[in-house]
Structures are given as C-alpha cells and as structure tokens.
Design a protein around this motif. Structure first.
Motif, PDB file in Angstrom:
ATOM      1  N   ARG A 236       8.231  25.539 -47.207  1.00  0.00           N
ATOM      2  CA  ARG A 236       7.427  26.332 -48.312  1.00  0.00           C
ATOM      3  C   ARG A 236       6.844  27.734 -47.254  1.00  0.00           C
ATOM      4  O   ARG A 236       7.140  28.815 -47.896  1.00  0.00           O
ATOM      5  CB  ARG A 236       6.250  25.860 -48.736  1.00  0.00           C
ATOM      6  N   LYS A 237       6.263  27.687 -46.461  1.00  0.00           N
ATOM      7  CA  LYS A 237       5.658  28.757 -45.610  1.00  0.00           C
ATOM      8  C   LYS A 237       6.713  29.471 -45.178  1.00  0.00           C
ATOM      9  O   LYS A 237       6.601  30.862 -45.188  1.00  0.00           O
ATOM     10  CB  LYS A 237       4.709  28.303 -44.694  1.00  0.00           C
TER      11      LYS A 237
ATOM     12  N   GLN B  43       2.881  29.006 -56.425  1.00  0.00           N
ATOM     13  CA  GLN B  43       4.520  29.507 -56.670  1.00  0.00           C
ATOM     14  C   GLN B  43       5.108  28.456 -56.723  1.00  0.00           C
ATOM     15  O   GLN B  43       6.215  28.368 -57.689  1.00  0.00           O
ATOM     16  CB  GLN B  43       4.820  30.129 -55.675  1.00  0.00           C
ATOM     17  N   VAL B  44       5.132  27.390 -55.937  1.00  0.00           N
ATOM     18  CA  VAL B  44       6.072  26.208 -55.888  1.00  0.00           C
ATOM     19  C   VAL B  44       5.844  25.285 -57.204  1.00  0.00           C
ATOM     20  O   VAL B  44       6.759  24.717 -57.811  1.00  0.00           O
ATOM     21  CB  VAL B  44       5.878  25.411 -54.578  1.00  0.00           C
ATOM     22  N   ALA B  45       4.439  25.276 -57.335  1.00  0.00           N
ATOM     23  CA  ALA B  45       4.101  24.442 -58.574  1.00  0.00           C
ATOM     24  C   ALA B  45       4.803  25.023 -59.837  1.00  0.00           C
ATOM     25  O   ALA B  45       5.390  24.452 -60.533  1.00  0.00           O
ATOM     26  CB  ALA B  45       2.531  24.373 -58.861  1.00  0.00           C
ATOM     27  N   GLU B  46       4.648  26.167 -59.942  1.00  0.00           N
ATOM     28  CA  GLU B  46       5.336  26.909 -61.138  1.00  0.00           C
ATOM     29  C   GLU B  46       6.836  26.790 -61.067  1.00  0.00           C
ATOM     30  O   GLU B  46       7.112  26.732 -62.304  1.00  0.00           O
ATOM     31  CB  GLU B  46       4.656  28.514 -61.144  1.00  0.00           C
TER      32      GLU B  46
ATOM     33  N   TYR C 154      -0.592  18.210 -57.813  1.00  0.00           N
ATOM     34  CA  TYR C 154       0.218  17.342 -57.459  1.00  0.00           C
ATOM     35  C   TYR C 154       1.034  17.761 -56.245  1.00  0.00           C
ATOM     36  O   TYR C 154       1.269  17.247 -55.311  1.00  0.00           O
ATOM     37  CB  TYR C 154       1.260  17.210 -58.755  1.00  0.00           C
ATOM     38  N   VAL C 155       1.302  19.317 -56.097  1.00  0.00           N
ATOM     39  CA  VAL C 155       2.074  19.949 -54.875  1.00  0.00           C
ATOM     40  C   VAL C 155       1.161  19.553 -53.752  1.00  0.00           C
ATOM     41  O   VAL C 155       1.653  19.325 -52.524  1.00  0.00           O
ATOM     42  CB  VAL C 155       2.150  21.471 -55.255  1.00  0.00           C
ATOM     43  N   ARG C 156      -0.234  20.029 -53.688  1.00  0.00           N
ATOM     44  CA  ARG C 156      -1.106  19.583 -52.610  1.00  0.00           C
ATOM     45  C   ARG C 156      -1.176  18.338 -51.878  1.00  0.00           C
ATOM     46  O   ARG C 156      -0.999  18.051 -50.773  1.00  0.00           O
ATOM     47  CB  ARG C 156      -2.618  20.218 -53.097  1.00  0.00           C
TER      48      ARG C 156
ATOM     49  N   THR D 126       3.599  30.387 -51.995  1.00  0.00           N
ATOM     50  CA  THR D 126       2.246  29.632 -52.109  1.00  0.00           C
ATOM     51  C   THR D 126       2.429  28.293 -52.713  1.00  0.00           C
ATOM     52  O   THR D 126       3.532  27.963 -53.431  1.00  0.00           O
ATOM     53  CB  THR D 126       1.372  30.514 -52.723  1.00  0.00           C
ATOM     54  N   GLN D 127       1.502  27.300 -52.696  1.00  0.00           N
ATOM     55  CA  GLN D 127       1.609  25.981 -53.268  1.00  0.00           C
ATOM     56  C   GLN D 127       1.723  26.471 -54.620  1.00  0.00           C
ATOM     57  O   GLN D 127       2.458  25.639 -55.532  1.00  0.00           O
ATOM     58  CB  GLN D 127       0.568  25.271 -52.922  1.00  0.00           C
TER      59      GLN D 127
END
Length: 70
Positions: A9-10, A18-21, A29-31, A15-16
């Motif tokens: 991801r990095k 952006q991944v979630a979206e 949940y991503v975290r 960002t977390q």
C-alpha cells in the motif's frame, strides 16, 4: 502486522482511506486487517489481490500457512 500488505500500500502511495474506498470496505476494517486483528473473507482477499496485482497467498501469507499439529 501484515507487513507485505502495508508495504505494498505504501509503495503505491495509497492511504488506508483510499484503499478502503477502492475496495468498498470501511477504513476501520482496513486498519484491522493490516494490523492482523481481523482476517478478511475470501471476497475481500480477492479485492486486495485485484487492487495490488499480487496473489492473496503473498499478501496474507499468515492465513495460508500450513501447521501440522500432532
């Protein structure tokens, strides 16, 4: 912590959030997935696989380890 997932991801400067979206899942949940506090279902693993172009067995290697308990 799932380091390969976080590092990927990095590496892509995401960002977390952006991944979630992108995956249509919650930021919390991503975290929790990244920290290893929650395990994603098969459908969610496939979403991560498609987003990053990396096999789920690599991103979530802890879930695919074989343990022989005798």
């Amino acid at each position: 912590m799932r380091n390969k997932l976080v590092n990927e991801r990095k590496r892509r400067n995401l960002t977390q959030k952006q991944v979630a979206e992108a995956l249509d899942i919650s930021l919390v949940y991503v975290r929790k997935i990244e920290k290893g506090e929650r395990n994603p279902g098969r459908e969610t693993m496939l979403k991560f696989e498609k987003l990053f172009g990396i096999q789920d067995r690599i991103l979530f290697e802890d879930l695919f380890q074989v343990c022989y308990d005798t």
